[in-house]
Design a protein around this motif. Structure first.
Motif, PDB file in Angstrom:
ATOM      1  N   CYS A 230      -8.980 -36.591 119.504  1.00 28.36           N
ATOM      2  CA  CYS A 230      -8.631 -37.737 120.351  1.00 28.36           C
ATOM      3  C   CYS A 230      -7.481 -38.535 119.743  1.00 28.36           C
ATOM      4  N   ALA A 231      -7.526 -38.708 118.416  1.00 33.82           N
ATOM      5  CA  ALA A 231      -6.468 -39.468 117.748  1.00 33.82           C
ATOM      6  C   ALA A 231      -5.121 -38.762 117.874  1.00 33.82           C
ATOM      7  N   ARG A 232      -5.106 -37.452 117.711  1.00 33.66           N
ATOM      8  CA  ARG A 232      -3.841 -36.701 117.815  1.00 33.66           C
ATOM      9  C   ARG A 232      -3.274 -36.762 119.223  1.00 33.66           C
ATOM     10  N   GLU A 233      -4.165 -36.667 120.226  1.00 39.21           N
ATOM     11  CA  GLU A 233      -3.695 -36.652 121.604  1.00 39.21           C
ATOM     12  C   GLU A 233      -3.479 -38.060 122.161  1.00 39.21           C
ATOM     13  N   GLY A 234      -3.961 -39.074 121.423  1.00 37.59           N
ATOM     14  CA  GLY A 234      -3.771 -40.442 121.865  1.00 37.59           C
ATOM     15  C   GLY A 234      -4.564 -40.807 123.109  1.00 37.59           C
ATOM     16  N   ARG A 235      -5.704 -40.150 123.304  1.00 44.50           N
ATOM     17  CA  ARG A 235      -6.574 -40.495 124.434  1.00 44.50           C
ATOM     18  C   ARG A 235      -8.021 -40.323 124.014  1.00 44.50           C
ATOM     19  N   TRP A 236      -8.846 -41.240 124.474  1.00 46.65           N
ATOM     20  CA  TRP A 236     -10.217 -41.333 123.994  1.00 46.65           C
ATOM     21  C   TRP A 236     -11.239 -41.190 125.111  1.00 46.65           C
ATOM     22  N   SER A 237     -10.806 -40.680 126.255  1.00 49.11           N
ATOM     23  CA  SER A 237     -11.724 -40.404 127.357  1.00 49.11           C
ATOM     24  C   SER A 237     -11.586 -38.940 127.754  1.00 49.11           C
ATOM     25  N   PHE A 238     -12.641 -38.386 128.324  1.00 49.00           N
ATOM     26  CA  PHE A 238     -12.707 -36.942 128.574  1.00 49.00           C
ATOM     27  C   PHE A 238     -13.889 -36.667 129.498  1.00 49.00           C
ATOM     28  N   LEU A 239     -13.931 -35.469 130.012  1.00 53.18           N
ATOM     29  CA  LEU A 239     -15.114 -35.028 130.755  1.00 53.18           C
ATOM     30  C   LEU A 239     -16.225 -34.735 129.759  1.00 53.18           C
ATOM     31  N   CYS A 240     -17.416 -35.246 130.016  1.00 53.65           N
ATOM     32  CA  CYS A 240     -18.554 -35.034 129.125  1.00 53.65           C
ATOM     33  C   CYS A 240     -19.698 -34.389 129.914  1.00 53.65           C
ATOM     34  N   VAL A 241     -20.269 -33.332 129.344  1.00 55.65           N
ATOM     35  CA  VAL A 241     -21.357 -32.603 129.996  1.00 55.65           C
ATOM     36  C   VAL A 241     -22.546 -32.542 129.043  1.00 55.65           C
ATOM     37  N   ILE A 242     -23.699 -33.022 129.494  1.00 54.74           N
ATOM     38  CA  ILE A 242     -24.924 -33.044 128.696  1.00 54.74           C
ATOM     39  C   ILE A 242     -25.997 -32.290 129.474  1.00 54.74           C
ATOM     40  N   ALA A 243     -26.577 -31.254 128.870  1.00 54.75           N
ATOM     41  CA  ALA A 243     -27.567 -30.432 129.565  1.00 54.75           C
ATOM     42  C   ALA A 243     -28.838 -30.335 128.740  1.00 54.75           C
ATOM     43  N   PRO A 244     -29.822 -31.214 128.983  1.00 57.61           N
ATOM     44  CA  PRO A 244     -31.098 -31.102 128.269  1.00 57.61           C
ATOM     45  C   PRO A 244     -31.886 -29.893 128.750  1.00 57.61           C
ATOM     46  N   LEU A 245     -32.853 -29.469 127.961  1.00 57.09           N
ATOM     47  CA  LEU A 245     -33.724 -28.377 128.357  1.00 57.09           C
ATOM     48  C   LEU A 245     -34.615 -28.809 129.513  1.00 57.09           C
ATOM     49  N   ARG A 246     -35.069 -27.848 130.313  1.00 55.78           N
ATOM     50  CA  ARG A 246     -35.999 -28.139 131.401  1.00 55.78           C
ATOM     51  C   ARG A 246     -37.404 -28.260 130.819  1.00 55.78           C
ATOM     52  N   LEU A 247     -37.735 -29.456 130.378  1.00 57.82           N
ATOM     53  CA  LEU A 247     -39.033 -29.763 129.783  1.00 57.82           C
ATOM     54  C   LEU A 247     -39.657 -30.870 130.629  1.00 57.82           C
ATOM     55  N   PRO A 248     -40.344 -30.516 131.709  1.00 60.02           N
ATOM     56  CA  PRO A 248     -40.739 -31.510 132.719  1.00 60.02           C
ATOM     57  C   PRO A 248     -41.553 -32.687 132.216  1.00 60.02           C
ATOM     58  N   ALA A 249     -42.332 -32.525 131.131  1.00 52.94           N
ATOM     59  CA  ALA A 249     -43.199 -33.621 130.690  1.00 52.94           C
ATOM     60  C   ALA A 249     -42.792 -34.181 129.334  1.00 52.94           C
ATOM     61  N   ALA A 250     -41.592 -33.870 128.860  1.00 54.67           N
ATOM     62  CA  ALA A 250     -41.181 -34.231 127.505  1.00 54.67           C
ATOM     63  C   ALA A 250     -40.535 -35.609 127.439  1.00 54.67           C
ATOM     64  N   THR A 251     -40.639 -36.220 126.256  1.00 52.95           N
ATOM     65  CA  THR A 251     -40.043 -37.534 126.011  1.00 52.95           C
ATOM     66  C   THR A 251     -38.595 -37.434 125.544  1.00 52.95           C
ATOM     67  N   GLY A 252     -38.101 -36.224 125.399  1.00 53.06           N
ATOM     68  CA  GLY A 252     -36.724 -36.020 124.966  1.00 53.06           C
ATOM     69  C   GLY A 252     -36.422 -34.545 124.900  1.00 53.06           C
ATOM     70  N   SER A 253     -35.198 -34.228 124.471  1.00 58.05           N
ATOM     71  CA  SER A 253     -34.790 -32.829 124.392  1.00 58.05           C
ATOM     72  C   SER A 253     -33.660 -32.675 123.389  1.00 58.05           C
ATOM     73  N   PRO A 254     -33.654 -31.555 122.638  1.00 52.59           N
ATOM     74  CA  PRO A 254     -32.452 -31.249 121.868  1.00 52.59           C
ATOM     75  C   PRO A 254     -31.294 -31.020 122.833  1.00 52.59           C
ATOM     76  N   VAL A 255     -30.089 -31.363 122.422  1.00 55.66           N
ATOM     77  CA  VAL A 255     -28.925 -31.217 123.301  1.00 55.66           C
ATOM     78  C   VAL A 255     -27.709 -30.765 122.501  1.00 55.66           C
ATOM     79  N   ASN A 256     -26.794 -30.143 123.208  1.00 53.92           N
ATOM     80  CA  ASN A 256     -25.470 -29.806 122.665  1.00 53.92           C
ATOM     81  C   ASN A 256     -24.440 -30.328 123.662  1.00 53.92           C
ATOM     82  N   PRO A 257     -24.158 -31.641 123.653  1.00 54.30           N
ATOM     83  CA  PRO A 257     -23.193 -32.198 124.609  1.00 54.30           C
ATOM     84  C   PRO A 257     -21.796 -31.631 124.349  1.00 54.30           C
ATOM     85  N   LEU A 258     -21.041 -31.508 125.416  1.00 50.78           N
ATOM     86  CA  LEU A 258     -19.682 -30.991 125.315  1.00 50.78           C
ATOM     87  C   LEU A 258     -18.681 -32.014 125.841  1.00 50.78           C
ATOM     88  N   ALA A 259     -17.597 -32.166 125.092  1.00 50.79           N
ATOM     89  CA  ALA A 259     -16.440 -32.931 125.568  1.00 50.79           C
ATOM     90  C   ALA A 259     -15.389 -31.934 125.992  1.00 50.79           C
TER      91      ALA A 259
END
Length: 310
Positions: A279-308
């Protein structure tokens, strides 16, 4: 940047009520995620220029450490003993187990994660929702279709000319606003706000430490910044909460304010050490962000690998 600034429990409760009553996600079905509309997603897609993707997750930790007494477990289940027969067909298979809400691995906190005064987000009685089988409402299943939007990274150590904030430091709303101005970006409605405090870099360079006693994070009053800008998600490379807590009697005030009062899904223990220099090299700090949690219907959270996606 604050290193002190304690709130009494009475002051905290006043802040809690104000954020609960004024935040756009306070009464929404999916919390603040409902601020991300189709128009917001289409606008976020237009942030993509080079098409480069960057992971915002840390590698899953499988070794016991001062900040991770119960690390993730991973083992090969076949071939038995890790030794193939040498002829015919075989499959390599493995098994994985994780304490989702630990202090090292990247994860998403669902709206049922925080119980405060016996209730969950929206005033739902916790006893009516939580059971040994999981959560019957407000679980991570609310994000089953993924979270896609405009990500904004605010780099607080960069603002102060240091590689990381020392454990115990508290990021104020003024720091967030100053980082916006310095970086030429502005957080808006429906954005996925990511705040770098340098926790991950410090751990990588100096080694792990007991983060329950000391870690950098947001001061509770910084949540007013998120409420004013109507952010949809908050993520950090630490726990988002500082330690020691800034509120007497409330160990994780940012979690209480963000999840319970404002309906924000929180992302804890991300890794920005690949994204921030880009971001510093390109001089921009906004981007498309995609977050895909696991399909855990009754869970209080999920491991994630978010992508910019830049």
């Amino acid at each position: 940047m604050r290193t002190t600034g304690e709130l009494s429990e009475a002051d905290f409760r006043r802040l809690y009520r104000r954020l609960r009553d004024t935040s756009p996600g306070g009464a929404a079905r999916r919390g603040a995620l409902d601020t991300i509309t189709g128009e917001h997603v289409r606008a976020a897609v237009r942030e993509v220029r080079s098409g480069r993707t960057v992971s915002l997750a840390s590698p899953v930790n499988t070794r016991t450490a001062p900040d991770d007494p119960e690390p993730a477990e991973h083992r090969l289940t076949s071939p038995v003993g890790g030794r193939p027969r040498g002829s015919g067909l075989e499959f390599a298979r493995d098994r994985f187990a994780m304490n989702v809400h630990g202090d090292v691995d990247s994860h998403l906190d669902a709206l049922c994660h925080v119980v405060y005064d016996g209730t969950l987000h929206g005033g739902v009685p916790a006893g009516d929702v939580l059971s040994p089988k999981g959560a019957s409402a407000l679980s991570v299943d609310l994000a089953r279709d993924g979270i896609v939007g405009r990500g904004v990274l605010l780099d607080i150590p960069r603002l102060h000319g240091v590689p990381w904030l020392e454990p115990g430091a508290q990021v104020a709303a003024e720091d967030l606003a100053a980082a916006e101005e310095r970086q030429g970006v502005r957080v808006g409605r429906g954005d996925i706000l990511l705040v770098r405090v340098g926790h991950r870099l410090r751990r990588e360079e100096l080694g792990p430490w007991d983060v329950a006693g000391a870690r950098a994070g947001l001061h509770p009053t910084a949540m007013e910044f998120l409420a004013e800008r109507e952010a949809a998600v908050l993520g950090g490379d630490g726990n988002n909460d500082s330690a020691p807590s800034a509120v007497h009697g409330v160990a994780f005030p940012v979690h209480v304010l963000g999840i319970h009062a404002m309906g924000l899904h929180l992302l804890d223990y991300l890794r920005f050490e690949d994204l921030a220099p880009l971001c510093a090299r390109e001089g921009r700090w906004s981007f498309l962000c995609v977050i895909a949690p696991l399909r855990l219907p009754a869970a209080t959270g999920s491991p994630v690998n978010p992508l910019a996606i830049l």
